[in-house]
Design an enzyme around this catalytic site. Structure first.
Site, PDB file in Angstrom:
ATOM      1  CE1 TYR A 166     -21.532  11.806 -39.545  1.00  0.00           C
ATOM      2  CE2 TYR A 166     -21.512  12.813 -37.373  1.00  0.00           C
ATOM      3  CZ  TYR A 166     -20.914  12.011 -38.324  1.00  0.00           C
ATOM      4  OH  TYR A 166     -19.722  11.405 -38.040  1.00  0.00           O
ATOM      5  CE  LYS A 170     -21.433   8.360 -38.330  1.00  0.00           C
ATOM      6  NZ  LYS A 170     -20.966   7.211 -39.138  1.00  0.00           N
TER       7      LYS A 170
END
Ligand code: NAI
Length: 301
Positions: A166, A170
């Protein structure tokens, strides 16, 4: 001064069936934007699908007197990106605003992370933003108007245990913004990024329930909406927002040191000057990589 309005503007908000996306969509619609409410309608880990989530938000917007249409495509496929923009074109004839918000979590320590956890998270967050933006950008270019917002995370900016997939995706979005802002500038397409903190189903597993309740997604949406407005002239900014706190995060480079590379630099030179190399007093951001390279080359004398 007059209120910030979005009359005549068409907005796509991905993952708008709940949480932050829903709050962004409701706010834009309440100020006159026509909104495509996209949501795949699955679970927080990216499994499942359905139309109920997007439909519900469209209903909320319409019952408040606003204009909205649903779209149920997944952002994680090329066809999905095309389909989302087609919904906007068919219903409203253009796209002015794109908020890349859809997201999932597949948290695991790096040792336990499976290939699918990496692929799926990259596909929804990073490739997903590419898929939708790639379809919307030509329309914005044609109209010489665009406001794009990426959604990053403190996990990417600063790190968070159990979120290597993640965090990487991101932070990839920040890199995407850094370059797209340059390519969009001449067409009045501005690209900014939000790093939100909010109590949603995504954070329900990691935040205490009372905090989830307190950190309303609505507290994040005003700065996202501002970045989507005609009044916004900034591009390439990472805005941080949550709980009424608003700030800016930025990548900076310290003043550094210049050694005579032509005369040979040893490992010991590095060891002995490490504190100066790492020093951040006098650090500065760069608008693009050329500026940083120019500074570095100047050290050659
Ligand atoms: P959420 O789970 O409520 O919202 C995400 C939405 O995206 C869901 O409605 C989901 O159905 C949808 N979605 C998932 N995969 C999709 C796909 N392939 N195509 C279309 N829609 C899809 O979570 P939340 O918190 O509202 O997250 C929104 C964004 O904000 C995400 O990108 C998340 O990573 C980011 N974020 C949230 C933070 C927070 O504190 N809530 C912190 C930092 C970032």
């Amino acid at each position: 001064m007059a209120d910030v309005r979005f009359d005549g503007r068409v907005a796509i908000v991905t993952g708008a069936g709940g949480g932050l996306g829903r709050a962004h969509a409701l706010l834009l619609a309440s100020r006159g934007a026509k909104v495509v409410v996209n949501d795949l309608g699955g679970a927080f880990d990216g499994t499942g699908a359905g139309s109920a989530m997007a439909d519900k938000v469209v209903e909320e917007i319409r019952s408040a007197g606003g204009e909205a249409v649903p779209n149920y495509d997944g952002v994680d496929t090329w066809a999905g990106g095309q389909g989302i923009v087609k919904t906007a074109m068919d219903a409203f004839g253009k796209v002015d605003i794109l908020i890349n918000n859809a997201g999932i979590l597949r948290d695991k320590s790096f040792m336990k992370m499976e290939e699918e956890d990496i692929d799926k998270v990259f596909a929804v967050h990073l490739k997903g933003a590419f898929n939708v933006t790639k379809a919307a950008f030509p329309v914005m270019r044609e109209n010489s108007y665009g406001r794009i917002v990426m959604t990053t995370s403190a996990s990417g900016l600063y790190g968070n245990f159990g979120q290597t997939n993640y965090a990487a995706a991101k932070m990839g979005l920040v890199g995407f913004m850094n370059t797209l802002k340059l390519e969009g500038a001449r067409y009045n397409i501005l690209v900014n990024t939000i790093a939100p903190i909010a109590g949603t189903r995504m954070t329900a597993g990691v935040m205490p329930p009372d905090l989830v309740e307190k950190l309303k997604p609505d507290y994040v949406s005003p700065i996202v909406a501002y970045a989507c407005s005609e009044e916004c002239t900034d591009s390439g900014i990472v805005f941080v927002a949550g709980a009424g706190y608003f700030s800016r995060a930025v990548m900076v480079e310290g003043p550094g040191i210049s050694l005579k590379a032509t005369e040979g630099v040893t490992i010991e030179d590095i060891r002995d000057r490490l504190a100066d190399i790492k020093k951040l007093e006098g650090a500065q951001p760069f608008n693009q990589s050329n500026e940083e390279i120019a500074r570095l080359v100047a050290a050659l004398g």
